[in-house]
Design an enzyme around this catalytic site. Sequence first.
Site, mmCIF file in Angstrom:
data_model
loop_
_atom_site.group_PDB
_atom_site.id
_atom_site.type_symbol
_atom_site.label_atom_id
_atom_site.label_comp_id
_atom_site.label_asym_id
_atom_site.label_seq_id
_atom_site.Cartn_x
_atom_site.Cartn_y
_atom_site.Cartn_z
ATOM 1 N N HIS A 84 -21.524 -0.145 41.863
ATOM 2 C CA HIS A 84 -22.045 -1.534 41.319
ATOM 3 C C HIS A 84 -23.478 -1.875 41.506
ATOM 4 O O HIS A 84 -23.965 -1.319 42.576
ATOM 5 C CB HIS A 84 -21.152 -2.715 42.008
ATOM 6 C CG HIS A 84 -21.158 -3.989 41.620
ATOM 7 N ND1 HIS A 84 -22.078 -4.892 41.625
ATOM 8 C CD2 HIS A 84 -20.276 -4.502 40.679
ATOM 9 C CE1 HIS A 84 -22.029 -6.026 40.877
ATOM 10 N NE2 HIS A 84 -20.407 -5.916 40.405
ATOM 11 N N ASP A 142 -12.888 -3.292 38.735
ATOM 12 C CA ASP A 142 -12.032 -2.707 37.951
ATOM 13 C C ASP A 142 -11.296 -1.658 38.411
ATOM 14 O O ASP A 142 -10.491 -0.919 37.614
ATOM 15 C CB ASP A 142 -13.194 -2.240 36.965
ATOM 16 C CG ASP A 142 -14.004 -3.380 35.914
ATOM 17 O OD1 ASP A 142 -15.103 -3.200 36.141
ATOM 18 O OD2 ASP A 142 -13.248 -4.133 35.441
HETATM 19 C C1 SDX Z 1 -18.678 -4.779 36.334
HETATM 20 O O1 SDX Z 1 -22.897 -7.104 37.260
HETATM 21 C C2 SDX Z 1 -21.681 -7.336 37.594
HETATM 22 O O2 SDX Z 1 -21.417 -8.371 38.350
HETATM 23 C C3 SDX Z 1 -20.485 -6.705 36.736
HETATM 24 C C4 SDX Z 1 -18.969 -7.182 37.306
HETATM 25 C C5 SDX Z 1 -18.764 -8.503 36.889
HETATM 26 O O3 SDX Z 1 -17.807 -9.073 37.544
HETATM 27 O O4 SDX Z 1 -19.483 -8.853 36.134
HETATM 28 O O5 SDX Z 1 -18.870 -6.894 38.602
HETATM 29 C C6 SDX Z 1 -18.194 -6.240 36.359
HETATM 30 O O6 SDX Z 1 -19.129 -4.363 35.333
HETATM 31 C C7 SDX Z 1 -18.232 -3.819 37.363
HETATM 32 C C8 SDX Z 1 -18.810 -2.269 37.135
HETATM 33 C C9 SDX Z 1 -17.738 -1.520 36.418
HETATM 34 N N1 SDX Z 1 -18.328 -0.289 35.793
HETATM 35 C C10 SDX Z 1 -17.795 0.902 36.304
HETATM 36 O O7 SDX Z 1 -16.995 1.052 37.134
HETATM 37 C C11 SDX Z 1 -18.561 2.097 35.628
HETATM 38 C C12 SDX Z 1 -18.853 3.281 36.798
HETATM 39 N N2 SDX Z 1 -20.156 2.523 37.361
HETATM 40 C C13 SDX Z 1 -21.428 2.968 36.971
HETATM 41 O O8 SDX Z 1 -21.520 3.038 35.691
HETATM 42 C C14 SDX Z 1 -22.496 2.406 37.906
HETATM 43 O O9 SDX Z 1 -22.051 1.975 39.236
HETATM 44 C C15 SDX Z 1 -22.842 0.826 37.306
HETATM 45 C C16 SDX Z 1 -23.118 0.632 35.871
HETATM 46 C C17 SDX Z 1 -21.604 -0.127 37.937
HETATM 47 C C18 SDX Z 1 -24.005 0.293 38.388
HETATM 48 O O10 SDX Z 1 -25.085 0.999 37.679
HETATM 49 P P1 SDX Z 1 -26.582 0.865 38.423
HETATM 50 O O11 SDX Z 1 -26.634 -0.183 39.225
HETATM 51 O O12 SDX Z 1 -27.579 0.993 37.373
HETATM 52 O O13 SDX Z 1 -26.723 1.727 39.486
HETATM 53 P P2 SDX Z 1 -26.949 3.509 38.937
HETATM 54 O O14 SDX Z 1 -26.561 3.922 37.400
HETATM 55 O O15 SDX Z 1 -28.400 3.417 38.808
HETATM 56 O O16 SDX Z 1 -26.356 4.400 40.009
HETATM 57 C C19 SDX Z 1 -27.146 4.643 41.088
HETATM 58 C C20 SDX Z 1 -26.745 6.114 41.579
HETATM 59 C C21 SDX Z 1 -27.166 7.040 40.615
HETATM 60 O O17 SDX Z 1 -27.402 8.362 41.077
HETATM 61 P P3 SDX Z 1 -28.908 8.624 41.040
HETATM 62 O O18 SDX Z 1 -29.628 8.500 39.582
HETATM 63 O O19 SDX Z 1 -29.711 7.513 41.981
HETATM 64 O O20 SDX Z 1 -29.085 10.462 41.485
HETATM 65 O O21 SDX Z 1 -25.135 6.245 41.865
HETATM 66 C C22 SDX Z 1 -24.813 7.016 41.075
HETATM 67 C C23 SDX Z 1 -25.776 7.045 39.684
HETATM 68 O O22 SDX Z 1 -25.726 8.470 39.164
HETATM 69 N N3 SDX Z 1 -23.648 6.532 40.467
HETATM 70 C C24 SDX Z 1 -22.392 6.941 40.174
HETATM 71 C C25 SDX Z 1 -21.550 5.956 39.937
HETATM 72 N N4 SDX Z 1 -22.046 5.021 39.969
HETATM 73 C C26 SDX Z 1 -23.438 5.145 40.103
HETATM 74 N N5 SDX Z 1 -22.071 8.334 40.397
HETATM 75 C C27 SDX Z 1 -20.951 8.537 40.119
HETATM 76 N N6 SDX Z 1 -19.843 7.575 39.809
HETATM 77 C C28 SDX Z 1 -20.292 6.561 39.608
HETATM 78 N N7 SDX Z 1 -19.243 5.418 39.210
#
Ligand code: SDX
Length: 431
Positions: free
Chosen positions: A308, A366
């Site tokens: 998140h 989720d």
């Molecule tokens: C919702 O914003 C909100 O409030 C949203 C929400 C709401 O109520 O409105 O809470 C609802 O959208 C919840 C999130 C649902 N999405 C998912 O579950 C999809 C999987 N999650 C990822 O796509 C990700 O965690 C996000 C999109 C949710 C957050 O992405 P960020 O904050 O942009 O973080 P990032 O992508 O920069 O990740 C940081 C690091 C990265 O690695 P590095 O580049 O630093 O090496 O963490 C890794 C990412 O690769 N990472 C993951 C991961 N999520 C982040 N690695 C593996 N699996 C994951 N799920």
Amino acid sequence: MTDTQKTAQLSLNGETYELPIFSPTAGPDVLDIRKLYAQAGVFTYDPGFTSTASCDSTITYIDGNEGILLHRGYPIDQLAGKSHYLEVCYLLLYGELPTATQLEDFETRVTRHTMVHEQMHNFFRGFRRDAHPMATMVGVVGAMSAFYHDSTDIADPWQREVAAIRLIAKLPTIAAMAYKYSIGQPFVYPRNDLDYAANFLNMCFSVPAEDYVVDPILARAMDRIFTLHADHEQNASTSTVRLASSSGANPFACVAAGIACLWGPAHGGANQACLEMLKEIGSVDRIPEYLERAKDKNDPFRLMGFGHRVYKNTDPRAKVLKQSADEVLELLGVEDNPLLQVAKELEQTALNDPYFIEKKLFPNVDFYSGIILEAMGFPTSMFTPIFALSRTVGWVSQWKEMIGDPQNKIGRPRQLYLGETTRDYVDIENR
Ligand code: SDX
């Protein structure tokens, strides 16, 4: 906005600029950079808005490190345990918990707006039956602005109020119609003798051929899912609604834009993607393989329902949904649901994995919601529509707050331009 005595100094090109600092009632201070470009001739740079406050708000507060979520100051676990969705809607819209009289009046107003214009039934006929329900919802909600002209003048507070009630009341009806259309069953009209959650279940699962009695336990679980998805500060879809509304567009078109944004798998589409992922994993012995894929930078696979932008500790909604999953599945007699076992084992394994610990990745809202929704009888394609109807109150509450703010102006970000500088046109024969 709080007056400020504090300032930050920015030294740039031999000049020093004073940036006012505003202190919130909770959360980090903010630097007021509204005059930065005029004074210093520079922009700030923050793709994804990781360090940018787009507005001030009094509706929802999230502390990502402590795993706190407050709606008008009330913790989400207390609201999920003691309140119900329409009472939370009142709280989000008007700022205080209602008296019994206020709540009764509000629930009556919402109940009496649950039907849609009969002509809107025809919109669905234009879609393929196998269209994703989110596609039909984007189209039909946007089309509401073609019907409810008497609540599109956003300068009129009364029309804003009517539009808010109509959206909260009609989204479940439209979501249920999208579902019925996708399975070739007739639309079911809303019933005023049922509460909000029971009415939605009836519109989704009843058929004209026989009586349908809503299970009160399922209705309670449905209402709790609505409550847990109601609002969440300035997330992507809420920011979409705010930006669309900043141009003065009508609330129905702006909520349709929010639905479109929520559909993405990185946002509200994650509940569908998460359940599909759990099904693909299939059994606990395949968890290590998928965890390795999630950590592999060359593999686009991510653990859906994990991570998140704000929560770097447990998402408090996931904790409540995990408890609900146990309760609902046990009550439905499917407590040994293999998907729930995979989800719990996956959560425990990931939470003890150095990669997930270092990246501060925890289950989000989720992760467990899809397991509950599938056990309740919904197809995965209905998970995000349910998120959308739940979040409608958050979108309209944030919209009302913004439109009512005298500081409100059209949102217009700038950019870091890295393209070509001016050059002359070259005739095709010279290229
Ligand atoms: C919702 O914003 C909100 O409030 C949203 C929400 C709401 O109520 O409105 O809470 C609802 O959208 C919840 C999130 C649902 N999405 C998912 O579950 C999809 C999987 N999650 C990822 O796509 C990700 O965690 C996000 C999109 C949710 C957050 O992405 P960020 O904050 O942009 O973080 P990032 O992508 O920069 O990740 C940081 C690091 C990265 O690695 P590095 O580049 O630093 O090496 O963490 C890794 C990412 O690769 N990472 C993951 C991961 N999520 C982040 N690695 C593996 N699996 C994951 N799920």
